[in-house]
Design a protein around this motif. Structure first.
Motif, PDB file in Angstrom:
ATOM      1  N   TYR A 176       0.860  -1.183   0.000  1.00  0.00           N
ATOM      2  CA  TYR A 176       0.000   0.000   0.000  1.00  0.00           C
ATOM      3  C   TYR A 176       0.898   1.236   0.000  1.00  0.00           C
ATOM      4  CZ  TYR A 176      -3.138   3.599   1.737  1.00  0.00           C
ATOM      5  OH  TYR A 176      -3.855   4.755   1.886  1.00  0.00           O
TER       6      TYR A 176
ATOM      7  N   ASN B 159      -9.035   9.368   4.565  1.00  0.00           N
ATOM      8  CA  ASN B 159      -9.211   8.212   5.451  1.00  0.00           C
ATOM      9  C   ASN B 159     -10.654   7.707   5.392  1.00  0.00           C
ATOM     10  OD1 ASN B 159      -8.233   6.360   7.328  1.00  0.00           O
ATOM     11  ND2 ASN B 159      -8.644   7.676   9.089  1.00  0.00           N
TER      12      ASN B 159
ATOM     13  N   HIS C 277     -12.528   3.908  -1.210  1.00  0.00           N
ATOM     14  CA  HIS C 277     -11.344   4.713  -0.897  1.00  0.00           C
ATOM     15  C   HIS C 277     -10.363   4.575  -2.056  1.00  0.00           C
ATOM     16  CE1 HIS C 277      -7.558   5.299   1.762  1.00  0.00           C
ATOM     17  NE2 HIS C 277      -8.186   6.454   1.740  1.00  0.00           N
TER      18      HIS C 277
ATOM     19  N   GLU D 286      -6.743   4.582  -3.634  1.00  0.00           N
ATOM     20  CA  GLU D 286      -5.435   4.254  -3.073  1.00  0.00           C
ATOM     21  C   GLU D 286      -4.408   4.014  -4.161  1.00  0.00           C
ATOM     22  OE1 GLU D 286      -6.494   0.681  -0.898  1.00  0.00           O
ATOM     23  OE2 GLU D 286      -7.261   1.877   0.788  1.00  0.00           O
TER      24      GLU D 286
ATOM     25  N   ARG E 173     -10.880   0.703  -3.298  1.00  0.00           N
ATOM     26  CA  ARG E 173     -11.120  -0.439  -2.417  1.00  0.00           C
ATOM     27  C   ARG E 173     -12.095  -0.003  -1.340  1.00  0.00           C
ATOM     28  NH1 ARG E 173      -8.514  -2.560   2.119  1.00  0.00           N
ATOM     29  NH2 ARG E 173      -7.668  -0.480   2.343  1.00  0.00           N
TER      30      ARG E 173
END
Ligand SMILES: Cc1cc2nc3c(=O)[nH]c(=O)nc-3n(C[C@H](O)[C@H](O)[C@H](O)COP(=O)(O)OP(=O)(O)OC[C@H]3O[C@@H](n4cnc5c(N)ncnc54)[C@H](O)[C@@H]3O)c2cc1C
Ligand SMILES: [Zn+2]
Lengths: 84, 415
Positions: free
Chosen positions: A19, A47, A52, A54, A70
């Motif tokens: 990540y 957050n 979200h 990423e 995700r």
């Protein structure tokens, strides 16, 4: 175990990936950037609970970076996309 | 009712049927002077200190589930104050000193066991870094000692001292005032004491939004209806970012799953909390005899309250590598909590960008040990509108001032 679809290699298992944070845009030009907007860029994050955006890297595979959307509650992978 | 040996004797003779409820099931009122969101240890402690030290009346704690059901009830209960930076030592040792007298203060046994927390070093480099850390901690007045390999063997005889061990043991450092406490008892003890001072503890009450006008929270929306609030404290650990979003700002926080697990119970085999720098693994033995252990985060954002298998496997591998006899044990349970991790691994305390909303956030993977401090300083901020000197360095503004308190690099171990 997450199953992540690398845009180049297809579905691969979680330990192959790292990540790499939320996508953020560096503000500029430097003279115009306040301490606060620099701190926002460096530190403040969405957050999100739910879908979200990423950045991930297929570090233990092809080595390429990509965007993954995700769901942070269900861990479902909604969409991956190669960098434009 | 005051708990005492006499009370225990009386209730025992009467068959234990007469114990009163430890706190009321209060009904939500339409308005409060102070509303604390989140009924973990920190939120309950904040309510207790608000009522006790700042003499506020009409205080509510709003908890979406049951009190202590978040990270307070999911953590591995290590308490210690061996941090690197003086600001952190002031904060965490304040908490440890509160813990040392909390059972008496709350009339509730929090089962504090100062059995010592030991960190194993596996290389010369580890030992040099430890010597540096121990020097800093001693200068800050913390009771840490550096141990050589023979001294470590006396403390943790079951660890792997073989010459060909994957993680050979070169030495360690220890804080003897560190140890464990009973997590539920901390939440319940604060809840009972706060209730005794008139605080309403409202369970099954999820906060779903804020009514903000003129940069002040006028009311919080809940699943039991809106509640007007004079001042609001935020103490929701992993959900801090979600609440910042509702209030229109962002925090320098990412939420991750942190997992832990326990083995089947065995006879006493480990009488300190043992941790390993190289692997991040730590293990202690509970009063029931279970080994309680964990290590690092699942390293991507999560609100799922469960950890994934690759991290579970890494934790078990590290634990059994360092304590080979524990390989024969069966695992009983595994779970995770959602922790709010700031970039510098230090909490974010005090005022927020919204006028009457105060923060107690960012305790991340290590805030159980700080429960009395989180509550105390949140109460101080809510009552006075400003910082106590100990919480001031942890203000949100430290990020724009580049005044981070980087304990991730400083003290190394996060929990
Ligand atoms: C596996 C694990 C191991 C850990 N080990 C240690 C350790 O050994 N030592 C240590 O010091 N720390 C440890 N920690 C960290 C520690 O658990 C936390 O920092 C600490 O418990 C946080 O306490 P809290 O009261 O702030 O949060 P919590 O106990 O999480 O309380 C927050 C509460 O807010 C509630 N809430 C959330 N959203 C809402 C909403 N919308 N409305 C109303 N209520 C809401 C939640 O239900 C929850 O009860 C560990 C954490 C985990 C997960
Ligand atoms: Zn790939």
């Amino acid at each position: 175990m997450l199953l992540i679809t690398c845009p180049w290699c297809g579905p691969r298992s979680e330990p192959e990936f790292s990540y790499a944070g939320e996508p953020v845009m560096r503000p500029g030009p430097a003279e115009a950037v306040s301490d606060q907007s620099w701190a926002d860029y460096l530190y403040m994050r969405r957050n999100d609970k739910g879908p979200h955006q990423e950045n991930w890297c297929h570090a233990g595979g092809c080595g390429q970076w990509f965007m993954l959307e995700r769901d942070t509650v269900t861990h479902a992978n909604l969409r991956t996309q190669a960098p434009a | 009712m005051r708990y005492s040996s006499l009370a225990l004797l009386r209730q025992g003779i009467a068959g234990h049927g007469g114990w009163p409820q430890a706190w009321r099931s209060a009904a939500l009122q339409p308005s409060y002077d102070a509303v604390i969101i989140g009924g973990g240890g920190h939120g309950l402690a904040a309510a207790y200190y608000l009522a006790k030290l700042h003499r506020l009346r009409r205080i509510a704690v709003l908890e979406k589930g049951w009190i202590g059901g978040g990270n307070t009830g999911r953590n591995t209960t290590i308490v210690r104050s061996n941090y690197f930076f003086p600001q952190s030592v002031a904060l965490y040792d304040f908490a440890l000193r509160q813990y040392e007298q909390l059972s008496a203060e709350l009339n509730y046994n929090i089962m504090l066991s100062q059995r010592g927390v030991i960190y194993l070093g596996h290389s010369d480099h580890d030992m040099e870094t430890m010597a540096r850390a121990v020097n800093a901690m001693q200068i800050n007045g913390i009771d840490t000692e550096l141990l050589d390999a023979a001294q470590v063997r006396a403390e943790v005889p079951l660890a792997n001292f073989a010459a060909d061990a994957r993680f050979p043991i070169h030495g360690a450092f220890i804080q003897r005032r560190g140890g464990i406490a009973r997590h539920d008892a901390v939440a319940w003890g604060y809840a009972r004491a706060a209730d005794g001072l008139g605080v309403d503890i409202i369970q099954n009450c999820e906060v779903t939004g804020f009514r903000i006008d003129n940069n002040r929270v006028r009311a919080v929306e809940t699943t039991q209806g809106p509640v007007a609030a004079g001042v609001v404290g935020l103490s929701v650990s992993g959900h801090s970012g979600v609440f910042a979003g509702m209030a229109g700002f962002r925090l320098p926080i990412t939420s991750y799953a942190l997992q832990a697990m326990v083995s089947e119970p065995i006879k006493p085999a480990l009488n300190v909390v043992a941790s390993s720098w190289a692997t991040g693994m730590y293990v202690s033995q509970s009063d029931k005899g279970e080994l309680v252990f964990g290590a690092g985060l699942d390293l991507y954002p999560s609100y799922a309250q469960r950890g994934n298998l690759p991290t579970t496997q890494a934790i078990v591998a590290a634990m059994t590598e360092i304590f080979p006899p524990f390989r024969r044990l069966k695992m009983l349970r595994q779970w995770a909590g959602i922790v709010d991790v700031p970039w510098d691994y230090s909490p974010i305390l005090g005022p927020s960008p919204v006028g009457n909303l105060y923060l107690n956030a960012g305790w991340g993977t290590g805030g159980f040990k700080a429960t009395p401090a989180g509550g105390y300083f949140l109460a101080h901020a809510m009552a006075t509108g400003g910082h106590h000197p100990i919480s001031a360095p942890f203000d949100l503004s430290r990020f724009a001032r580049a005044a981070l308190i980087d304990e991730a690099a400083g003290a190394g171990i996060a929990h």
